[in-house]
Enzyme design. Structure first.
Site, PDB file in Angstrom:
ATOM      1  CB  ILE A 183      -8.357   1.833  11.557  1.00  0.00           C
ATOM      2  CG1 ILE A 183      -7.222   2.795  11.935  1.00  0.00           C
ATOM      3  CG2 ILE A 183      -8.071   1.153  10.230  1.00  0.00           C
ATOM      4  CD1 ILE A 183      -5.890   2.068  12.238  1.00  0.00           C
ATOM      5  CE1 TYR A 241       5.670   4.038  11.412  1.00  0.00           C
ATOM      6  CE2 TYR A 241       8.044   3.660  11.473  1.00  0.00           C
ATOM      7  CZ  TYR A 241       6.773   3.259  11.087  1.00  0.00           C
ATOM      8  OH  TYR A 241       6.603   2.088  10.390  1.00  0.00           O
ATOM      9  CB  THR A 282       8.290  -1.109  11.630  1.00  0.00           C
ATOM     10  OG1 THR A 282       9.618  -0.657  11.364  1.00  0.00           O
ATOM     11  CG2 THR A 282       7.783  -0.316  12.833  1.00  0.00           C
ATOM     12  CB  SER A 293       2.981   5.545  17.407  1.00  0.00           C
ATOM     13  OG  SER A 293       3.460   5.374  16.089  1.00  0.00           O
TER      14      SER A 293
END
Ligand code: NAD
Ligand code: TYD
Length: 348
Positions: free
Chosen positions: A62, A156, A131, A159
């Site tokens: 991506i 995680y 999330t 980000s």
């Protein structure tokens, strides 16, 4: 017209491709995936011939602007759904940088190309799959709503929170038609065995220790992956521009409870005496381990009419049955890379 879906060879992305192509016989998907350790083309091998005609797979990153431009020039893209990400908290603790490259810069690169080909009359949609971990951790009570301040703790989740803010900036600055979904923990077929549920199933079937971090009383709010796919479809089609939607099924469970449910069902299915609670081993806790996640899904329910359909008791059996019926899938993903990560994370 095609939707560009990234991360299609991963857990949720592949489940979404099956769900969407089966439901919408007139729709086409272009699936982009870098095929990292977590990406697996076997996850898409159950598409039938007719579905394959409406699905094009492209291996790529991506972050690759030229590739994204080529995809846009050669196809009419009606929107992007971005699942592509580095997704495992423990790996982010060992190696944070790739999480920033893929999750933040990759999302911005997608937005850059999306903006370049955006047509104000068509108002194509950019949907970022985020999330609940961006909200940080809860105490014993309360829920994450869309208004809960972002307070990520792991590399995680930091980000993913950063990517969410970039998506918001592209909406607020350039007026693009964007949405963000924030879902709780998913479970179901095709989940890579670094995550709690498939890791415990695989270890139990091999009579290996079941490594529970700390006291095992951390709480996650589990949702069957197909229910997540249905919510994504609704937000992609009907979500109000610029809005965030939380997705969760009011299904909170302690990790230790999940492990015991898996043991009990596997005992019943395999008549295996060696699969018992003696395999549970409390190991060193994850650094910065979030204690509890729980979603308030009122907004998506009231605005879009979404509700989870799969009860946990039913979904977990369906999931374990899938792993029992697909032992070859599991054997193929347990590669040298997996074993190396396993040693690094859990010791010998
Ligand atoms: P996964 O790790 O199973 O799959 C990620 C996929 O992205 C893999 O196929 C991988 O090859 C691909 N990928 C990674 N880097 C890439 C790059 N630079 N370019 C192109 N492709 C790349 O993850 P998942 O569990 O399916 O999660 C999908 C998305 O949903 C993620 O954005 C994650 O943050 C989010 N999410 C996951 C959960 C969960 O419980 N699994 C819950 C809420 C949100
Ligand atoms: P995981 O599936 O990695 O999802 P997340 O960290 O994104 O919630 O972990 C779910 C919970 O299970 C989390 O509290 C950490 C715990 N866990 C263990 O106790 N042992 C393990 O081996 C793993 C992978 C997770």
């Amino acid at each position: 017209m095609s939707i560009l879906v990234t991360g299609v060879a991963g857990f949720i992305g592949s489940n979404f491709v099956y769900y969407y192509l089966r439901k919408h016989k007139d729709k086409k998907i272009i699936g982009l995936d870098k095929l990292t350790y977590a990406g697996n083309l076997d996850n898409l091998s159950k598409l039938n011939e007719e579905e394959k005609n409406r699905f094009t797979f492209i291996k790529g990153d991506i972050n690759d602007i030229e590739l994204l431009e080529k995809i846009y020039k050669e196809n009419e893209i009606e929107g992007i759904i971005n699942f592509a990400a580095e997704s495992h908290v423990d790996r982010s603790i060992h190696d944070p940088q790739i999480f920033l490259k893929t999750n933040i810069l990759g999302t911005q690169t997608l937005l850059h190309v999306f903006k370049k080909y955006y047509d104000e009359r068509k108002r194509q949609k950019f949907l970022q799959i985020s999330t609940d971990e961006v909200y940080g951790a809860l105490g014993p009570t309360g829920y994450f709503t869309e208004k809960t301040p972002l307070d990520p703790h792991s590399p995680y989740s930091a980000s993913k929170a950063s990517a969410d803010l970039i998506v918001k900036a592209y909406h607020d600055t350039y007026g693009l038609n964007t949405n963000i979904t924030r879902c709780s923990n998913n479970y179901g077929p095709y989940q890579f065995p670094e995550k709690l549920i498939p890791l415990m199933i695989n270890n139990a079937l091999n009579h290996k220790e079941l490594p529970v971090y700390g006291d095992g009383k951390q709480i996650r709010d589990w949702l069957y992956v197909e229910d997540h796919c249905k919510a994504i479809e609704l937000v992609f089609e009907k979500g109000r521009s610029g809005e965030v939607y939380n997705i969760g099924g009011h299904n909170e469970k302690e990790n230790i409870e999940i492990v015991k449910i898996i043991i009990e069902y596997l005992q019943e299915k395999t008549k295996g005496e060696k699969i018992n609670e003696g395999l549970i081993k409390h190991v060193k806790d994850r650094l910065g381990h979030d204690r509890r996640y729980a979603i308030d899904p009122t907004k998506i329910k009231e605005e879009l009419g979404w509700e989870p359909e799969t009860k946990f008791e039913e979904g977990i059996k369906r999931t374990i049955d899938w792993y029992l019926e697909n032992k070859e899938w599991m054997e193929k993903v347990i590669t040298g890379e997996y074993l190396e990560f396993y040693r690094r994370n859990y010791g010998s």
